[in-house]
Scaffold this active site. Structure first.
Site, PDB file in Angstrom:
ATOM      1  N   THR A   1      51.470  62.085  52.583  1.00 46.26           N
ATOM      2  CA  THR A   1      52.828  62.165  53.113  1.00 46.26           C
ATOM      3  C   THR A   1      53.513  63.475  52.738  1.00 46.26           C
ATOM      4  O   THR A   1      53.187  64.075  51.698  1.00 46.26           O
ATOM      5  CB  THR A   1      53.657  60.991  52.537  1.00 46.26           C
ATOM      6  OG1 THR A   1      55.035  61.216  52.816  1.00 46.26           O
ATOM      7  CG2 THR A   1      53.511  60.878  51.021  1.00 46.26           C
TER       8      THR A   1
ATOM      9  N   TYR B   1      57.132  55.792  45.018  1.00 42.52           N
ATOM     10  CA  TYR B   1      56.173  55.898  46.128  1.00 42.52           C
ATOM     11  C   TYR B   1      55.587  57.305  46.209  1.00 42.52           C
ATOM     12  O   TYR B   1      54.369  57.497  46.193  1.00 42.52           O
ATOM     13  CB  TYR B   1      56.843  55.525  47.460  1.00 42.52           C
ATOM     14  CG  TYR B   1      56.077  56.029  48.660  1.00 42.52           C
ATOM     15  CD1 TYR B   1      54.809  55.543  48.949  1.00 42.52           C
ATOM     16  CD2 TYR B   1      56.600  57.017  49.492  1.00 42.52           C
ATOM     17  CE1 TYR B   1      54.081  56.026  50.030  1.00 42.52           C
ATOM     18  CE2 TYR B   1      55.889  57.504  50.570  1.00 42.52           C
ATOM     19  CZ  TYR B   1      54.624  57.006  50.843  1.00 42.52           C
ATOM     20  OH  TYR B   1      53.907  57.487  51.898  1.00 42.52           O
TER      21      TYR B   1
ATOM     22  N   LEU C   1      62.808  52.396  59.178  1.00 47.59           N
ATOM     23  CA  LEU C   1      64.069  52.541  59.916  1.00 47.59           C
ATOM     24  C   LEU C   1      63.976  52.181  61.408  1.00 47.59           C
ATOM     25  O   LEU C   1      64.736  51.339  61.894  1.00 47.59           O
ATOM     26  CB  LEU C   1      64.598  53.977  59.773  1.00 47.59           C
ATOM     27  CG  LEU C   1      65.917  54.215  60.519  1.00 47.59           C
ATOM     28  CD1 LEU C   1      67.078  53.479  59.853  1.00 47.59           C
ATOM     29  CD2 LEU C   1      66.234  55.710  60.617  1.00 47.59           C
TER      30      LEU C   1
ATOM     31  N   PHE D   1      49.942  50.082  60.078  1.00 42.28           N
ATOM     32  CA  PHE D   1      50.530  50.767  61.235  1.00 42.28           C
ATOM     33  C   PHE D   1      49.692  51.972  61.709  1.00 42.28           C
ATOM     34  O   PHE D   1      49.177  51.986  62.836  1.00 42.28           O
ATOM     35  CB  PHE D   1      51.957  51.168  60.852  1.00 42.28           C
ATOM     36  CG  PHE D   1      52.615  52.177  61.736  1.00 42.28           C
ATOM     37  CD1 PHE D   1      52.601  52.042  63.122  1.00 42.28           C
ATOM     38  CD2 PHE D   1      53.302  53.258  61.180  1.00 42.28           C
ATOM     39  CE1 PHE D   1      53.241  52.974  63.938  1.00 42.28           C
ATOM     40  CE2 PHE D   1      53.946  54.181  61.983  1.00 42.28           C
ATOM     41  CZ  PHE D   1      53.908  54.056  63.357  1.00 42.28           C
TER      42      PHE D   1
ATOM     43  N   ILE E   1      72.934  51.496  57.776  1.00 39.89           N
ATOM     44  CA  ILE E   1      72.713  52.931  57.586  1.00 39.89           C
ATOM     45  C   ILE E   1      73.016  53.240  56.121  1.00 39.89           C
ATOM     46  O   ILE E   1      74.149  53.029  55.667  1.00 39.89           O
ATOM     47  CB  ILE E   1      73.688  53.783  58.440  1.00 39.89           C
ATOM     48  CG1 ILE E   1      73.754  53.267  59.877  1.00 39.89           C
ATOM     49  CG2 ILE E   1      73.332  55.255  58.353  1.00 39.89           C
ATOM     50  CD1 ILE E   1      72.639  53.688  60.741  1.00 39.89           C
TER      51      ILE E   1
ATOM     52  N   ASN F   1      57.544  61.595  59.011  1.00 36.20           N
ATOM     53  CA  ASN F   1      57.811  60.183  59.353  1.00 36.20           C
ATOM     54  C   ASN F   1      57.190  59.794  60.683  1.00 36.20           C
ATOM     55  O   ASN F   1      57.512  60.378  61.716  1.00 36.20           O
ATOM     56  CB  ASN F   1      59.326  59.952  59.450  1.00 36.20           C
ATOM     57  CG  ASN F   1      59.982  59.885  58.099  1.00 36.20           C
ATOM     58  OD1 ASN F   1      59.916  60.859  57.330  1.00 36.20           O
ATOM     59  ND2 ASN F   1      60.597  58.762  57.784  1.00 36.20           N
ATOM     60  N   ASN F   2      56.331  58.794  60.651  1.00 37.13           N
ATOM     61  CA  ASN F   2      55.687  58.289  61.875  1.00 37.13           C
ATOM     62  C   ASN F   2      56.536  57.212  62.535  1.00 37.13           C
ATOM     63  O   ASN F   2      57.262  56.490  61.854  1.00 37.13           O
ATOM     64  CB  ASN F   2      54.350  57.638  61.533  1.00 37.13           C
ATOM     65  CG  ASN F   2      53.229  58.637  61.313  1.00 37.13           C
ATOM     66  OD1 ASN F   2      52.148  58.483  61.855  1.00 37.13           O
ATOM     67  ND2 ASN F   2      53.468  59.676  60.517  1.00 37.13           N
TER      68      ASN F   2
ATOM     69  N   LYS G   1      51.730  58.795  45.589  1.00 35.16           N
ATOM     70  CA  LYS G   1      50.936  59.514  46.602  1.00 35.16           C
ATOM     71  C   LYS G   1      50.561  60.908  46.072  1.00 35.16           C
ATOM     72  O   LYS G   1      49.451  61.392  46.313  1.00 35.16           O
ATOM     73  CB  LYS G   1      51.711  59.636  47.918  1.00 35.16           C
ATOM     74  CG  LYS G   1      51.844  58.336  48.699  1.00 35.16           C
ATOM     75  CD  LYS G   1      50.506  57.730  49.117  1.00 35.16           C
ATOM     76  CE  LYS G   1      49.846  58.460  50.259  1.00 35.16           C
ATOM     77  NZ  LYS G   1      48.587  57.755  50.697  1.00 35.16           N
TER      78      LYS G   1
ATOM     79  N   ALA H   1      47.502  52.185  51.694  1.00 35.48           N
ATOM     80  CA  ALA H   1      48.547  52.598  50.744  1.00 35.48           C
ATOM     81  C   ALA H   1      49.723  51.636  50.837  1.00 35.48           C
ATOM     82  O   ALA H   1      49.971  51.041  51.887  1.00 35.48           O
ATOM     83  CB  ALA H   1      49.030  54.006  51.064  1.00 35.48           C
TER      84      ALA H   1
ATOM     85  N   GLY I   1      68.264  57.672  44.612  1.00 32.72           N
ATOM     86  CA  GLY I   1      67.476  58.910  44.661  1.00 32.72           C
ATOM     87  C   GLY I   1      67.104  59.333  46.076  1.00 32.72           C
ATOM     88  O   GLY I   1      66.081  59.997  46.271  1.00 32.72           O
TER      89      GLY I   1
ATOM     90  N   ARG J   1      65.128  63.321  58.870  1.00 35.81           N
ATOM     91  CA  ARG J   1      63.682  63.106  58.864  1.00 35.81           C
ATOM     92  C   ARG J   1      63.089  63.821  60.078  1.00 35.81           C
ATOM     93  O   ARG J   1      63.787  64.055  61.072  1.00 35.81           O
ATOM     94  CB  ARG J   1      63.343  61.593  58.928  1.00 35.81           C
ATOM     95  CG  ARG J   1      63.857  60.797  57.719  1.00 35.81           C
ATOM     96  CD  ARG J   1      63.119  61.197  56.457  1.00 35.81           C
ATOM     97  NE  ARG J   1      63.484  60.434  55.259  1.00 35.81           N
ATOM     98  CZ  ARG J   1      64.373  60.833  54.341  1.00 35.81           C
ATOM     99  NH1 ARG J   1      65.033  61.980  54.501  1.00 35.81           N
ATOM    100  NH2 ARG J   1      64.588  60.113  53.251  1.00 35.81           N
TER     101      ARG J   1
HETATM  102  O1  DAU Z   1      57.855  61.295  55.369  1.00 34.15           O
HETATM  103  C1  DAU Z   1      56.851  60.365  55.537  1.00 34.15           C
HETATM  104  C2  DAU Z   1      57.290  59.072  54.953  1.00 34.15           C
HETATM  105  O2  DAU Z   1      58.247  58.509  55.798  1.00 34.15           O
HETATM  106  C3  DAU Z   1      56.152  58.125  54.711  1.00 34.15           C
HETATM  107  O3  DAU Z   1      55.287  58.659  53.777  1.00 34.15           O
HETATM  108  C4  DAU Z   1      56.665  56.787  54.221  1.00 34.15           C
HETATM  109  O4  DAU Z   1      55.614  55.888  54.063  1.00 34.15           O
HETATM  110  C5  DAU Z   1      57.654  56.259  55.187  1.00 34.15           C
HETATM  111  O5  DAU Z   1      58.171  55.055  54.721  1.00 34.15           O
HETATM  112  C6  DAU Z   1      58.767  57.252  55.452  1.00 34.15           C
HETATM  113  O6  DAU Z   1      59.680  57.303  54.370  1.00 34.15           O
HETATM  114  P1  DAU Z   1      61.252  57.188  54.607  1.00 34.15           P
HETATM  115  O7  DAU Z   1      61.858  56.642  53.384  1.00 34.15           O
HETATM  116  O8  DAU Z   1      61.790  58.460  55.162  1.00 34.15           O
HETATM  117  O9  DAU Z   1      61.245  56.081  55.812  1.00 34.15           O
HETATM  118  P2  DAU Z   1      62.211  54.876  56.124  1.00 34.15           P
HETATM  119  O10 DAU Z   1      61.888  54.422  57.515  1.00 34.15           O
HETATM  120  O11 DAU Z   1      62.211  53.861  55.053  1.00 34.15           O
HETATM  121  O12 DAU Z   1      63.643  55.549  56.156  1.00 34.15           O
HETATM  122  C7  DAU Z   1      63.951  56.613  57.047  1.00 34.15           C
HETATM  123  C8  DAU Z   1      65.365  57.055  56.740  1.00 34.15           C
HETATM  124  O13 DAU Z   1      66.249  56.014  57.141  1.00 34.15           O
HETATM  125  C9  DAU Z   1      65.624  57.302  55.279  1.00 34.15           C
HETATM  126  O14 DAU Z   1      66.526  58.384  55.138  1.00 34.15           O
HETATM  127  C10 DAU Z   1      66.302  56.011  54.799  1.00 34.15           C
HETATM  128  C11 DAU Z   1      67.052  55.557  56.042  1.00 34.15           C
HETATM  129  N1  DAU Z   1      67.213  54.093  56.179  1.00 34.15           N
HETATM  130  C12 DAU Z   1      66.103  53.315  56.087  1.00 34.15           C
HETATM  131  C13 DAU Z   1      66.227  51.927  56.201  1.00 34.15           C
HETATM  132  C14 DAU Z   1      65.001  51.058  56.070  1.00 34.15           C
HETATM  133  C15 DAU Z   1      68.465  53.548  56.437  1.00 34.15           C
HETATM  134  O15 DAU Z   1      69.468  54.284  56.551  1.00 34.15           O
HETATM  135  N2  DAU Z   1      68.583  52.185  56.567  1.00 34.15           N
HETATM  136  C16 DAU Z   1      67.507  51.352  56.435  1.00 34.15           C
HETATM  137  O16 DAU Z   1      67.691  50.112  56.525  1.00 34.15           O
END
Ligand code: DAU
Length: 364
Positions: free
Chosen positions: A139, A165, A205, A17, A221, A194-195, A169, A88, A298, A229
């Site tokens: 990150t 993870y 997400l 990405f 959610i 978060n990107n 890192k 990564a 966690g 984030r």
């Molecule tokens: O902060 C930077 C980081 O952000 C990066 O280093 C990571 O590679 C990247 O994956 C991201 O980590 P998060 O765990 O914050 O990203 P994710 O998009 O997985 O989740 C964002 C938030 O949304 C987190 O609080 C978990 C929540 N979530 C995520 C998913 C996939 C949900 O509530 N439902 C979901 O199905």
């Protein structure tokens, strides 16, 4: 003929990405010639870079950063002026289920790359040595989790990683710093929030929610949806990386963040509202698909970045606000159904089954 004027960067993970977005910007803006080493794991897609098919200043090499011999050959052949390590494993949920690949790629892979870079750097002429940089993309998760009233992470915030993870890192960041302090390797580290934006694999997400809306599937959610984030548009991140690569002092770390804190439930409602407008359905709102599910193990409560240092030292500023960036991102997904089809094949379906069917609160 490849151009002689711009530098050559070896970048790793350029089909992922952030790496894809960086490569496209680097070629569009003639920042550098790009040699892209990518292992093409599940989240990578060479088609992201199909626009560069006839670009003589773009070279794709399939392979892993853990392959010492290959990395050595690439140094020999292309004699890069710098390296940017995007490669990564990056999805927290996957690291909870299967930590091994995170240790292999993020820690051992980075170590391999550092070793080969050092061998190369030690043997180039002194003027090239002076200009060379090894930039490691990391990150904000290495800093741990914030409570509601804590100040945002700064570059001096102690490391406190809490998932496999983020621990992997953090280890890689420490190795990069160790190679700088011990062997003098001219390294740099960036820690981003978060990107989001085009080409993001739909396990994260924002793209997951967009795709589930388009397929009229439940929007999962985790927990109470109040985790926060700090959202950064990917092109702003790439511009920040370039500023650090070209203008930062050796050994420095820079935080890059969007200064856009949102709860997860706010993000999901924003996506639903935009889709209600761009892809309306009679008597229906996408927000009716919202489904609260069992929390991530966690689960870090809040991330937020203080990016005053990069603003002050390197004159960087995010150009995209969350309302404009998220709209652009949704439009991009609406305009790229073929890309979505490609990435949502077998392995992706397996992941969705595994991650969202695990226990009570499941959505399937
Ligand atoms: O902060 C930077 C980081 O952000 C990066 O280093 C990571 O590679 C990247 O994956 C991201 O980590 P998060 O765990 O914050 O990203 P994710 O998009 O997985 O989740 C964002 C938030 O949304 C987190 O609080 C978990 C929540 N979530 C995520 C998913 C996939 C949900 O509530 N439902 C979901 O199905």
């Amino acid at each position: 003929m490849p151009s002689l004027s711009s530098p050559t960067y070896l970048i790793t993970g350029g089909c992922g990405f952030i790496g894809s977005n960086f490569t496209l910007m680097a070629r569009q803006q003639n920042w550098s010639r790009i040699i892209n080493l990518d292992a093409i794991t599940y989240a990578a897609n060479p088609a992201n870079l199909s626009a560069l098919a006839n670009d003589e200043d773009y070279v794709f090499v399939k392979g892993s950063i853990g392959d010492r011999h290959l990395v050595e050959q690439l140094f020999e052949k292309y004699k890069p002026d710098g390296i940017i390590n995007f490669a990564a494993e990056s999805h927290v949920d996957r690291s909870i289920l299967h930590p091994d690949s995170f240790i292999n790629t993020n820690i051992l892979g980075t170590h391999n790359l550092l070793e080969e870079t050092l061998n190369y750097w030690n043997n180039i002429d002194s003027s090239k040595q002076k200009e060379f940089r090894f930039l490691h993309v990391s990150t904000d998760e290495v800093y741990g989790s914030l409570d509601a009233n804590d100040p945002p992470f700064e570059e001096t915030t102690p490391y406190d990683p809490r998932s496999p993870y983020s621990a992997s890192k953090a280890a890689s960041d420490h190795l990069v710093n160790a190679y700088h302090h011990t062997y003098g390797l001219p390294s740099l580290i960036t820690n981003c929030s978060n990107n989001y934006g085009p080409y993001q694999f739909p396990e994260k997400l924002i793209p997951l929610i967009i795709l589930n809306c388009l397929n009229l599937k439940p929007l999962p959610i985790y927990g109470d949806g109040q985790n926060i984030r700090d959202w950064l548009y990917v092109e702003d991140h790439c511009q920040g990386i370039y500023n650090v690569m070209t203008n930062a002092n050796i050994g420095e770390t820079y935080n890059i963040g969007g200064q856009t804190e949102r709860t997860n439930i706010e993000v999901v409602h924003t996506i639903c509202n935009i889709l209600d407008e761009l892809k309306p359905k009679p008597d229906f709102s996408y927000s009716s698909l919202i489904t609260f599910v069992k929390d991530r193990l966690g689960h870090d409560r809040r991330y937020a970045i203080n990016c005053n240092k990069i603003k002050k030292d390197l004159n960087w500023q995010a150009q995209e606000s969350f309302p404009t960036g998220i709209r652009k991102t949704i439009q991009w997904y609406l305009e790229h159904p073929t890309w979505i089809e490609q990435v949502c094949s077998g392995e992706y379906q397996n992941w969705i089954q595994t991650n969202y069917k695990k226990s009570e609160g499941s959505i399937n």
